[in-house]
Design a protein around this motif. Structure first.
Motif, PDB file in Angstrom:
ATOM      1  N   MET A 290     -49.072  -8.971  -1.734  1.00  0.00           N
ATOM      2  CA  MET A 290     -48.375  -9.068  -3.002  1.00  0.00           C
ATOM      3  C   MET A 290     -46.884  -9.282  -2.758  1.00  0.00           C
ATOM      4  N   TRP A 291     -46.379 -10.422  -3.158  1.00  0.00           N
ATOM      5  CA  TRP A 291     -44.973 -10.736  -2.997  1.00  0.00           C
ATOM      6  C   TRP A 291     -44.234 -10.544  -4.316  1.00  0.00           C
ATOM      7  N   ARG A 292     -42.928 -10.263  -4.204  1.00  0.00           N
ATOM      8  CA  ARG A 292     -42.050 -10.238  -5.371  1.00  0.00           C
ATOM      9  C   ARG A 292     -40.854 -11.117  -5.079  1.00  0.00           C
ATOM     10  N   ILE A 293     -40.598 -12.076  -5.951  1.00  0.00           N
ATOM     11  CA  ILE A 293     -39.457 -12.985  -5.817  1.00  0.00           C
ATOM     12  C   ILE A 293     -38.541 -12.749  -7.005  1.00  0.00           C
ATOM     13  N   THR A 294     -37.277 -12.407  -6.720  1.00  0.00           N
ATOM     14  CA  THR A 294     -36.323 -12.037  -7.758  1.00  0.00           C
ATOM     15  C   THR A 294     -35.244 -13.097  -7.877  1.00  0.00           C
TER      16      THR A 294
ATOM     17  N   GLN B 208     -49.007 -21.242   2.801  1.00  0.00           N
ATOM     18  CA  GLN B 208     -49.484 -21.141   4.177  1.00  0.00           C
ATOM     19  C   GLN B 208     -49.915 -19.736   4.577  1.00  0.00           C
ATOM     20  N   ASP B 209     -49.633 -18.754   3.736  1.00  0.00           N
ATOM     21  CA  ASP B 209     -49.927 -17.359   4.066  1.00  0.00           C
ATOM     22  C   ASP B 209     -51.373 -17.033   3.700  1.00  0.00           C
ATOM     23  N   PRO B 210     -52.193 -16.646   4.672  1.00  0.00           N
ATOM     24  CA  PRO B 210     -53.598 -16.364   4.379  1.00  0.00           C
ATOM     25  C   PRO B 210     -53.836 -15.028   3.689  1.00  0.00           C
ATOM     26  N   GLU B 211     -52.816 -14.179   3.618  1.00  0.00           N
ATOM     27  CA  GLU B 211     -52.991 -12.840   3.072  1.00  0.00           C
ATOM     28  C   GLU B 211     -52.561 -12.719   1.617  1.00  0.00           C
ATOM     29  N   VAL B 212     -51.514 -13.437   1.228  1.00  0.00           N
ATOM     30  CA  VAL B 212     -50.928 -13.219  -0.094  1.00  0.00           C
ATOM     31  C   VAL B 212     -51.899 -13.632  -1.197  1.00  0.00           C
ATOM     32  N   ARG B 213     -52.019 -12.768  -2.182  1.00  0.00           N
ATOM     33  CA  ARG B 213     -52.898 -13.012  -3.325  1.00  0.00           C
ATOM     34  C   ARG B 213     -52.122 -13.140  -4.627  1.00  0.00           C
ATOM     35  N   VAL B 214     -51.000 -12.417  -4.729  1.00  0.00           N
ATOM     36  CA  VAL B 214     -50.242 -12.357  -5.977  1.00  0.00           C
ATOM     37  C   VAL B 214     -48.761 -12.484  -5.670  1.00  0.00           C
ATOM     38  N   VAL B 215     -48.040 -13.218  -6.513  1.00  0.00           N
ATOM     39  CA  VAL B 215     -46.582 -13.238  -6.454  1.00  0.00           C
ATOM     40  C   VAL B 215     -46.047 -12.943  -7.845  1.00  0.00           C
ATOM     41  N   VAL B 216     -45.116 -11.979  -7.927  1.00  0.00           N
ATOM     42  CA  VAL B 216     -44.476 -11.592  -9.184  1.00  0.00           C
ATOM     43  C   VAL B 216     -43.047 -12.113  -9.165  1.00  0.00           C
ATOM     44  N   PHE B 217     -42.673 -12.849 -10.208  1.00  0.00           N
ATOM     45  CA  PHE B 217     -41.310 -13.353 -10.358  1.00  0.00           C
ATOM     46  C   PHE B 217     -40.577 -12.495 -11.387  1.00  0.00           C
ATOM     47  N   ASP B 218     -39.372 -12.022 -11.024  1.00  0.00           N
ATOM     48  CA  ASP B 218     -38.569 -11.261 -11.970  1.00  0.00           C
ATOM     49  C   ASP B 218     -37.099 -11.627 -11.792  1.00  0.00           C
ATOM     50  N   SER B 219     -36.224 -10.943 -12.508  1.00  0.00           N
ATOM     51  CA  SER B 219     -34.804 -11.270 -12.491  1.00  0.00           C
ATOM     52  C   SER B 219     -33.965 -10.028 -12.267  1.00  0.00           C
ATOM     53  N   ALA B 220     -32.868 -10.206 -11.525  1.00  0.00           N
ATOM     54  CA  ALA B 220     -31.898  -9.133 -11.322  1.00  0.00           C
ATOM     55  C   ALA B 220     -30.687  -9.297 -12.231  1.00  0.00           C
ATOM     56  N   VAL B 221     -30.668 -10.343 -13.055  1.00  0.00           N
ATOM     57  CA  VAL B 221     -29.512 -10.635 -13.904  1.00  0.00           C
ATOM     58  C   VAL B 221     -29.771 -10.129 -15.322  1.00  0.00           C
ATOM     59  N   PRO B 222     -28.991  -9.186 -15.813  1.00  0.00           N
ATOM     60  CA  PRO B 222     -29.196  -8.680 -17.177  1.00  0.00           C
ATOM     61  C   PRO B 222     -29.112  -9.811 -18.207  1.00  0.00           C
ATOM     62  N   ASP B 223     -30.010  -9.778 -19.170  1.00  0.00           N
ATOM     63  CA  ASP B 223     -30.041 -10.700 -20.304  1.00  0.00           C
ATOM     64  C   ASP B 223     -30.632 -12.070 -20.001  1.00  0.00           C
ATOM     65  N   PHE B 224     -30.869 -12.390 -18.715  1.00  0.00           N
ATOM     66  CA  PHE B 224     -31.382 -13.718 -18.392  1.00  0.00           C
ATOM     67  C   PHE B 224     -32.457 -13.644 -17.313  1.00  0.00           C
TER      68      PHE B 224
ATOM     69  N   ARG C 190     -51.304  -5.177  -8.427  1.00  0.00           N
ATOM     70  CA  ARG C 190     -51.991  -4.464  -7.353  1.00  0.00           C
ATOM     71  C   ARG C 190     -53.508  -4.514  -7.533  1.00  0.00           C
ATOM     72  N   ARG C 191     -53.966  -4.473  -8.757  1.00  0.00           N
ATOM     73  CA  ARG C 191     -55.407  -4.587  -8.991  1.00  0.00           C
ATOM     74  C   ARG C 191     -55.914  -5.957  -8.518  1.00  0.00           C
ATOM     75  N   ILE C 192     -55.210  -7.018  -8.918  1.00  0.00           N
ATOM     76  CA  ILE C 192     -55.623  -8.353  -8.497  1.00  0.00           C
ATOM     77  C   ILE C 192     -55.536  -8.486  -6.980  1.00  0.00           C
ATOM     78  N   ALA C 193     -54.460  -7.957  -6.383  1.00  0.00           N
ATOM     79  CA  ALA C 193     -54.266  -8.078  -4.936  1.00  0.00           C
ATOM     80  C   ALA C 193     -55.342  -7.354  -4.140  1.00  0.00           C
ATOM     81  N   SER C 194     -56.060  -6.420  -4.765  1.00  0.00           N
ATOM     82  CA  SER C 194     -57.101  -5.674  -4.044  1.00  0.00           C
ATOM     83  C   SER C 194     -58.398  -6.474  -3.893  1.00  0.00           C
ATOM     84  N   PHE C 195     -58.490  -7.627  -4.586  1.00  0.00           N
ATOM     85  CA  PHE C 195     -59.729  -8.395  -4.580  1.00  0.00           C
ATOM     86  C   PHE C 195     -59.709  -9.482  -3.504  1.00  0.00           C
ATOM     87  N   ASP C 196     -60.874 -10.079  -3.288  1.00  0.00           N
ATOM     88  CA  ASP C 196     -61.020 -11.103  -2.261  1.00  0.00           C
ATOM     89  C   ASP C 196     -60.236 -12.357  -2.627  1.00  0.00           C
ATOM     90  N   LYS C 197     -59.416 -12.852  -1.688  1.00  0.00           N
ATOM     91  CA  LYS C 197     -58.562 -13.996  -1.987  1.00  0.00           C
ATOM     92  C   LYS C 197     -59.370 -15.246  -2.300  1.00  0.00           C
TER      93      LYS C 197
END
Length: 271
Positions: A8-12, A38-54, A192-199
């Motif tokens: 499970m990755w998080r990109i901010t 290219q990553d055989p393990e990653v199942r989920v990536v969450v995108f969020d922001s560190a900038v208030p209001d945007f 985390r629920r999705i990441a626990s399942f088979d890719k």
């Protein structure tokens, strides 16, 4: 980028003051997608922001390259559409955790993600291009109808107004509006629920859903050409200039309440 759990990755997004989308944003997203694909393990990536209001304000029109200066990505599409297509079609589940404004290309990014969860108190979504004399270039015209239905998609695209999280949820623009205080925990639980399942099973289900819900690449490419053509028309140039004079791309009331300003650009542009 957080990859503490390899599944499970998080990109901010952290490009203050507005999280404008520019060439650097696109190139960094493309590099992240290279790694995700290219990553055989990653199942989920969450995108969020560190900038208030945007979350992602919109494309930085002041820094927009000419269409001739951009090279196609791995999908054969122009760079921004290439990023969106790879998010929508990639071998991972993409989740947009939205706080703040996501308009124009920011909204296009949200629509390309597999799932969209919005903080109730601070989320604003819009496709404001019509008010700038433009045709949206990242294919929201082809993604929104599947999510919201034809009439609501046309309302969103033809009024250019701002949508708060609750109305966006009712329309299907986002999957769920969640109180801001509970958004992090809610999205984390889903991811985390999705990441626990088979890719392999996750990817196969995503691909089957995509077969009946994603726009063809040639249709997406047409929207990019329409954007550049509209930006070259006199009305587009006048309205963009009027919006920039009023504060487009800079901290201020226009960026905070853009939907209220768009009708007035008609007088400001002298059209």
């Amino acid at each position: 980028m957080d990859t503490t759990d390899p599944r499970m990755w998080r990109i901010t997004f952290d490009h203050p003051p507005l999280n404008l989308i520019d060439g650097r944003t696109i190139s960094e997203l493309a590099a992240a997608l290279d790694a995700l694909e290219q990553d055989p393990e990653v199942r989920v990536v969450v995108f969020d922001s560190a900038v208030p209001d945007f979350f992602l304000a919109h494309y930085d029109v002041a820094a927009a390259p000419s269409p001739d200066a951009t090279k196609a990505g791995p999908t054969g599409l122009p760079p921004w559409l290439d990023v969106l297509a790879r998010i929508a079609e990639g071998p991972f589940v993409s989740i947009a955790k939205i706080r703040g404004r996501a308009r124009g290309a920011g909204s296009e990014f949200v629509l390309a993600c597999d799932m969209r969860y919005a903080g109730r108190e601070h989320t604003v979504l819009a496709q404001p291009e019509i008010g700038l004399g433009l045709v949206a270039g990242g294919a929201p015209t082809h993604r929104l109808p599947f999510l919201t239905g034809r009439g609501r998609a046309l309302e969103i695209m033809l009024t250019g107004q701002d949508y708060d999280a609750d109305l966006a949820e009712r329309y299907g623009y986002v999957d769920r509006a969640v109180p801001d205080s509970g958004l992090d925990g809610f999205v984390d639980d889903v991811a985390r629920r999705i990441a626990s399942f088979d890719k392999a099973a996750l990817v196969e289900v995503k691909n089957f859903v995509g077969e009946v819900s994603l726009p063809a690449r040639d249709l997406q490419a047409r929207t990019s050409r329409a954007f550049w053509a509209s930006a070259a028309r006199p009305a587009g140039r006048r309205r963009l200039a009027a919006a920039q004079e009023r504060g487009l791309g800079r901290p201020g009331d226009l960026e905070m309440r853009m939907g209220r300003h768009l009708p007035g650009l008609d007088d400001a542009a002298g059209s």
